[in-house]
Structures are given as C-alpha cells and as structure tokens.
Design an enzyme around this catalytic site. Structure first.
Site, PDB file in Angstrom:
ATOM      1  N   GLY A   2      42.403  22.172 104.058  1.00  0.00           N
ATOM      2  CA  GLY A   2      41.726  22.066 102.766  1.00  0.00           C
ATOM      3  C   GLY A   2      40.284  21.608 102.851  1.00  0.00           C
ATOM      4  O   GLY A   2      39.677  21.618 103.907  1.00  0.00           O
ATOM      5  N   HIS A  42      36.617  28.744 106.085  1.00  0.00           N
ATOM      6  CA  HIS A  42      37.961  29.074 105.590  1.00  0.00           C
ATOM      7  C   HIS A  42      37.941  30.393 104.816  1.00  0.00           C
ATOM      8  O   HIS A  42      38.857  31.199 104.930  1.00  0.00           O
ATOM      9  CB  HIS A  42      38.466  27.968 104.651  1.00  0.00           C
TER      10      HIS A  42
END
Ligand code: AMP
Length: 283
Positions: free
Chosen positions: A29, A35
């Site tokens: 996260g 990402h």
C-alpha cells in the site's frame, strides 16, 4: 472495484470471475507510480486484476519500521479504482495469520547477501505471505518490481521450487524526475535527505557506465560508485555487485550483473539497483 477484507469473500469473488486470466499485484500500500505501473502491466496482460494491500508483520525485523510504515487506505482505494483494479484485497493481520504457523517457509538461497544478510528473516516473511496470497488468489501471472530485485529472484525460485502455476512478471523501476526510485518510504525522508537521495541512482549509473565501458575490476567499479556517492557513503548499508539472478560473486563480467545500494536515512531505509548486461542498454 470490489473491496474485500476476508478470505471467504475473496474465495467467492475469485470463483465468480469464472473464466478469464487473473493478474495479481501484491503490495504493502501507500501506492505510488511504481505500483501503478504493475497494475497497468497486469491489466494489459490479463482479463482481471487482483491487488492486495497488506503490511506483512512477518517480514519486518524487531527494530524495523513496521509501525512507521506509511498507510493511507482512503487514497489507495481511490487510486486502485481509477487504475481499474477489479478486486482489492485488504485483509487484516488475523485474516492472514489466524493461528501461529505450524509450518514455516525458510529461504535457502540468495539470503546471505544484501537485504537477506542485513534483514535476517525478511525474505522468509516475504515468501510465507506470498505463498499464502498466491493460494488465495490463484493468479495466472503475478507482478513484481525490479526495484526489489532480490525479492523478485527469490519469488521466481519459490514458484519454481513448489511448481506454482504462476508466471512471475518483472516491471522496471519507476523513478522520480530526478532519478530517485519511487518508494512508499520516501515520505519519511527529511527535506535535506530528499534533496540528497537522487545521488543513489547517479552512483548506480556511474558504476554501470564503468562496467559497460569494459572495466572488469570490482574494486575499481565500487570505488567509482563511492566517489559519486560522496558523503552519502557514510550512510550506506550495503554497496555490492553480484551476478544476477544467482546473487553470487562475479566471475564473468559478460553475464547479467546487479549493482545494488541500500542507504539508511534517519527514518527511511532506501534500496535501489541497476541490472547490467554488457552490450545491452537495459538488462
Ligand atoms: P511494496 O508495496 O513496496 O511492497 O511494493 C509492492 C510491489 O511494487 C513490489 O513488487 C515492488 O517491487 C514494486 N515496486 C515498488 N516500488 C517500485 C518502483 N519504484 N518501480 C516499480 N515497482 C516498484
């Protein structure tokens, strides 16, 4: 996008996809463009994308930054949705580790160097959580960043060892405009550290140039890297050159090599690397 927090719901959701390939993007996260590049590649190669966000306590040592690890679920949900993630799995710790493990995973190879050496048990924790997540998601492909090249090589070996029917896909390191590798940990840099940190990549490029120019003496190459690092050298946790993906000492400079650096700043430990193959711009 379906937001899922339990194994049970995940199982149902994956089952309901029925046909179609699944690309899986495991993360901790605090999403950034690195990402997002994994998600984009997964989207381009699969019918569905499953992403997990789980800060895995098992891969943090007792004196590491587990509690200081940055988190922002609301922002992550928005970014994942915008990127077109189909299923976002956000389990809590007890969902992944409901009982103490009876069977542990221990990584044997490639852990005597770099982060394996500096962070004892780290890759055992990584391999354990990935094996669990792989079994829950059952993806066709799973996406990993080259930024964590030692992790990538270890995961490729895990999949090979245990005959997991998953293709491991590598995604090149995404960088800030000044060359600093994007990382969730960059937020924990002080203003001065952030100004200084791009030198890590500049030093890697200086070493890479040396090797591509034909230098075959490791001491000379590493001295060149240190020269560029300048005063950052004092904060270096490791600086090393290995063959890739074996992470063994270099015996042949025409093979694919990895030049890797870790720098310990006050509240953030940064890692970066370059893969190098003579005769090729990008290894
Ligand atoms: P993390 O959330 O830091 O555990 O990272 C999740 C995945 O994103 C791992 O496969 C990382 O290698 C990858 N990743 C992290 N930073 C970058 C980056 N700057 N470029 C490409 N991939 C990255």
């Amino acid at each position: 996008m379906r937001i899922i927090r339990t194994r049970q719901e995940l199982h149902q959701s994956i089952k309901s996809l029925e046909t179609g390939s699944i690309g899986f993007v495991p993360t901790m996260g605090y999403l950034h463009e690195g990402h997002l590049a994994l998600i984009q590649k997964a989207k381009s190669e699969n019918d569905f994308v499953v992403m997990s966000i789980f800060v895995n306590p098992l891969q943090f040592g007792p004196n590491e930054d587990l509690t200081a690890y940055p988190r922002d679920e609301k922002r992550d949900l928005k970014l994942a949705e915008e990127q077109g993630v189909d299923i976002l799995f956000l389990p809590n710790v007890s969902e992944i580790y409901p009982v103490p493990l009876s069977t542990t995973i221990h990584v044997e190879k490639r852990v005597d160097v770099l982060d394996g050496e500096k962070r004892p048990g780290h890759f055992d924790g990584v391999a354990t959580v990935l094996l669990k997540l792989f079994h829950l998601v059952m993806p066709n492909r799973a996406y990993f960043g080259q930024k964590d090249a030692q992790q990538l090589a270890i995961v490729e070996a895990l999949v090979e060892d245990y005959f997991l029917p998953i293709a491991i896909q590598r995604v090149e390191t995404v960088r800030e405009a000044d060359g600093l590798a994007k990382s969730s940990r960059n937020i924990n840099l002080t203003v001065d550290e952030r100004k200084e940190a791009p030198i890590i990549h500049q030093a890697l490029l200086a070493g890479k140039k040396c090797i591509l120019d034909g230098v075959e003496d490791e001491t000379t190459i590493l001295a060149e890297v240190q020269k560029t690092l300048g005063k950052v050298t004092k904060k270096v946790d490791y600086l090393a050159l290995y063959e890739y993906p074996s992470f063994k000492a270099v015996t042949d400079f025409s093979r694919t090599l990895i030049l890797a650096i870790a720098v310990q700043y006050e509240k953030a430990r940064l890692i970066d690397n370059e893969l190098i193959k003579r005769g090729e711009e990008n290894a």
